[in-house]
Design an enzyme around this catalytic site. Structure first.
Site, mmCIF file in Angstrom:
data_model
loop_
_atom_site.group_PDB
_atom_site.id
_atom_site.type_symbol
_atom_site.label_atom_id
_atom_site.label_comp_id
_atom_site.label_asym_id
_atom_site.label_seq_id
_atom_site.Cartn_x
_atom_site.Cartn_y
_atom_site.Cartn_z
ATOM 1 N N ARG A 1 -6.475 4.097 -18.160
ATOM 2 C CA ARG A 1 -5.503 4.289 -19.427
ATOM 3 C C ARG A 1 -4.185 5.204 -18.188
ATOM 4 O O ARG A 1 -2.849 4.551 -19.404
ATOM 5 C CB ARG A 1 -5.611 5.773 -19.569
ATOM 6 N N HIS B 1 -0.942 3.735 -20.366
ATOM 7 C CA HIS B 1 0.159 4.395 -20.749
ATOM 8 C C HIS B 1 1.562 4.475 -20.411
ATOM 9 O O HIS B 1 2.300 4.308 -21.181
ATOM 10 C CB HIS B 1 -0.263 5.942 -20.384
ATOM 11 N N ASN C 1 0.615 12.910 -22.892
ATOM 12 C CA ASN C 1 0.035 12.537 -21.208
ATOM 13 C C ASN C 1 0.009 14.420 -20.804
ATOM 14 O O ASN C 1 -0.701 14.407 -20.140
ATOM 15 C CB ASN C 1 1.441 12.383 -21.237
ATOM 16 N N HIS D 1 -12.047 3.447 -24.289
ATOM 17 C CA HIS D 1 -13.236 4.754 -25.229
ATOM 18 C C HIS D 1 -14.461 4.456 -24.491
ATOM 19 O O HIS D 1 -15.144 5.383 -25.014
ATOM 20 C CB HIS D 1 -12.732 4.786 -26.337
#
Length: 315
Positions: free
Chosen positions: A57, A61, A89, A188
């Site tokens: 992740r 991000h 975040n 996910h």
């Protein structure tokens, strides 16, 4: 013939751009970089399974804000507010200590050679592999940014309440196709989400399995603010294995986030979800290719940026 010149020029420029990153970038300057990163990631994931999802992740991000430049790792300074307190975040991105440890180990063998941005890209791949997922060759040579952007982190990272159209647009804005959006959402299949990010889905949406929603409510009570940080696995079937169960869950209306279930809700992406749910190999190869493409988002190369000595601050 004249009309073909601009096309040829564009193709050449595209080739130059893609050639800026190379899988052999550190072969001479730091031949043990990749093995050092892999060992550290494997140890971190073995210590805490969830860390694999957290490192994956971090790379995502990072790349969606300013490109893959390790801007997400920068702490706030007097001159800019970093990305870590942005809504997508705040209180949820993690793994900074693992990245710092990897950076220190790499610095010990190759001072100021391997960028934090490249460490994020390799750690993401190694995390997926450590949890049983596909591998891919990571193009290298990214350099680190000297600034970060709170506003871009708030605007460019797709939140969990997005509908399908909004998700398609968010990924399209980064040059990623609708199929690649569905593919990357497959990340996910590992990791967890906070109650505040799925509360509306389990109480207010109709496109959710009723028993599944009920099972989540005890740990995610109705009043906003109560139990906001409580966690639930994004994939309840095999939460610590990188596989295609995420898509199988969507077929059964067991997507944890509103944005997850939007991928299978009578829209244009239903068939892609069905394909990945029935064909694990198809998902694995598509995910590997999509990760390489995402990792190529606007990297700093050559003399741009810097090689940070510490990932959390500019040199």
């Amino acid at each position: 013939m004249a009309s073909s010149v601009p096309v040829l020029l564009l193709l050449c420029l595209a080739a130059v751009a893609s050639a800026q990153l190379s899988s052999t970038f550190y072969d001479t300057s730091c031949p043990n970089a990749l093995s050092t990163i892999k060992s550290a990631v494997t140890a971190a994931v073995n210590k805490e399974n969830r860390m694999g999802a957290s490192l994956l992740r971090l790379h995502f991000h990072d790349c969606f804000v300013q490109g893959c430049d390790a801007s997400v790792l920068l702490n706030d300074t007097a001159t800019f507010t970093g990305e870590q307190t942005a809504l997508p975040n705040a209180g949820s991105i993690r793994g900074f200590g693992v990245i710092d440890s990897i950076k220190a180990q790499v610095e010990a063998i190759c001072p100021q050679t391997v960028s934090c941005a490249d460490i994020l890209a390799v750690a993401a791949r190694d995390s997926v592999v450590a949890l049983g997922g596909p591998s891919w060759t990571v193009p290298l040579g990214r350099r680190d940014s000297t600034t970060a952007s709170l506003s871009l982190a708030n605007s460019d990272l797709p939140p969990p309440f997005f509908n399908l159209s909004q998700l398609v647009t968010a990924f399209s804005n980064k040059g990623l196709s609708t199929t690649e959006m569905v593919t990357l959402s497959g990340a996910h299949t590992i990791g967890q989400a906070q109650c505040k990010n799925f509360r509306d889905h389990i109480y207010n949406d109709t496109d959710i399995n009723a028993a599944f929603a009920t099972s989540l409510k005890a740990n995610c009570p109705r009043p906003t603010g109560s139990g906001d940080a409580n966690l639930a696995p994004l994939d309840t079937t095999t939460p610590y294995t990188f596989d295609n169960a995420y898509y199988k869950n969507l077929l059964n209306q067991k997507g944890l986030l509103h944005s997850d279930q939007e991928l299978f809700n009578g829209g244009s992406t239903d068939n892609t979800v069905r394909n990945f749910a029935s064909n694990s190999a198809s998902f694995g190869s598509a995910f590997a290719a999509a990760m390489v493409k995402m990792g190529n988002l606007s990297p700093l190369t050559g003399s741009q940026g810097q090689i940070r000595l510490t990932c959390s601050k500019v040199n």
